[in-house]
Scaffold this motif. Structure first.
Motif, short mmCIF file in Angstrom:
data_model
loop_
_atom_site.label_atom_id
_atom_site.label_comp_id
_atom_site.label_asym_id
_atom_site.label_seq_id
_atom_site.Cartn_x
_atom_site.Cartn_y
_atom_site.Cartn_z
N ARG A 175 -17.50 -66.45 25.88
CA ARG A 175 -18.24 -65.33 25.28
C ARG A 175 -17.59 -64.89 23.97
O ARG A 175 -18.28 -64.61 22.98
CB ARG A 175 -18.31 -64.13 26.25
CG ARG A 175 -19.34 -64.31 27.34
CD ARG A 175 -19.77 -62.97 27.92
NE ARG A 175 -18.68 -62.21 28.51
CZ ARG A 175 -18.26 -62.35 29.76
NH1 ARG A 175 -18.84 -63.25 30.56
NH2 ARG A 175 -17.28 -61.63 30.22
N GLN A 232 -15.18 -68.13 31.30
CA GLN A 232 -16.43 -67.51 30.83
C GLN A 232 -16.17 -66.49 29.74
O GLN A 232 -16.89 -66.42 28.74
CB GLN A 232 -17.14 -66.80 32.00
CG GLN A 232 -17.91 -67.75 32.92
CD GLN A 232 -18.36 -67.05 34.20
OE1 GLN A 232 -18.24 -65.84 34.33
NE2 GLN A 232 -18.85 -67.83 35.14
N THR A 233 -15.11 -65.68 29.92
CA THR A 233 -14.75 -64.68 28.91
C THR A 233 -14.40 -65.38 27.60
O THR A 233 -14.84 -64.96 26.52
CB THR A 233 -13.52 -63.88 29.39
OG1 THR A 233 -13.84 -63.28 30.63
CG2 THR A 233 -13.12 -62.81 28.39
#
Length: 284
Positions: free
Chosen positions: A170, A166-167
């Motif tokens: 992003r 997820q990081t």
């Protein structure tokens, strides 16, 4: 940015997975293969800096002074004591950089911009990231071409994977669309346990060929080397830890189609050996 330079961030927001051990010994592995390399310590704990034998010195130029634009990369670099390896040391002041840079417009790009202005010959740059998703890690991720993720083969490692992905998404969306995963390397690995086998299988399903073939075993020499201020290859070159990090360096070079001077020499030696007939005693 140097046209041939590649920046690899060693990252995992979970602590204790062997990030610093991997950053130090992988960059030393590249250097010992004859590739000019730079290790950048982005962690306020400064473990990579200490692991290469440098004591704390808050007055010297560091990653912190580079981020607040008080010094350039070139004048902050130290000779690591390993041929072909330079170190950009850390400082405990880095903790303050998170606060100091918070209102700066270019806060996520400070490290990338500083590296772009650096004209040294280092072909590979390894970033040791802190175990947190803060502004320091963001600077590292925005500077990087790829991420190397050290991971233990244990149940909780799998839970951290989705967070990390997820990081990555992003950072891709907001700052660096071309950021990719270099690979996932299993550290402190014990292939004899069922759990390790099972986690390895799960990671292979998830990451496919991004799961690197080389694994890093639990090894006492790896734990001892930093207290002597040396990469494990300089501390005990014959240990399993040293051999596995040299293997990891070669695997990553091969994946990037970078032929090191040492690899060339090995190929030439192998060619010469093929031309020689080995004679056994008694000679006939």
């Amino acid at each position: 940015m140097h046209p041939m330079r590649k920046v690899i961030a060693v990252v995992n927001q979970k602590g204790g997975v062997g990030k610093t051990t991997t950053a130090i010994n992988l960059s030393a592995g590249f250097a010992l293969e004859g590739i000019p390399c730079m290790l950048i310590d982005c962690d306020p704990q400064a473990n990579s800096t200490g692991g290469l034998g440098f004591s704390r010195d808050e007055d010297r130029s560091s990653t912190y002074t580079v981020l607040i634009q008080e010094s350039t990369v070139a004048n902050a670099l130290l000779d690591s004591g390993v041929e072909n390896l330079k170190l950009l040391p850390s400082s405990k002041h880095l903790i303050g950089a998170n606060v100091e840079l918070v209102h700066a417009e270019d806060r996520a790009y400070r490290l990338r911009d500083a590296l772009a202005k650096y004209e040294g010959a280092e072909q590979l740059v390894v970033l040791d990231c802190p175990p947190a998703l803060d502004l320091l890690t963001l600077n590292a991720l925005v500077s990087a071409d790829t991420l190397l993720i050290p991971m233990q083969a244990e149940y909780f490692a799998l839970e951290g994977v989705s967070e990390l992905v997820q990081t990555l998404d992003r950072v891709r969306d907001g700052f660096r669309p071309e950021l990719a995963i270099e690979g996932v390397v299993l550290t402190m690995y014990d292939e004899r346990t069922n759990l390790a086998q099972q986690v390895t299988e799960n990671l292979r399903e998830f990451f496919g060929d991004k799961l690197l073939k080389t694994t890093i075993p639990r090894n006492i020499r790896l734990a001892e080397a930093p207290s002597h201020g040396k990469p494990v290859q300089m501390y005990d070159a014959r240990s399993r830890g040293a051999e596995s990090y040299m293997e990891l360096a070669r695997e990553i070079l091969l994946r990037n189609k970078i032929e090191s001077p040492r690899e060339k020499a090995r190929k030439e030696a192998a060619k010469r050996m093929n031309g020689h007939k080995v004679r056994f005693w008694p000679y006939t």
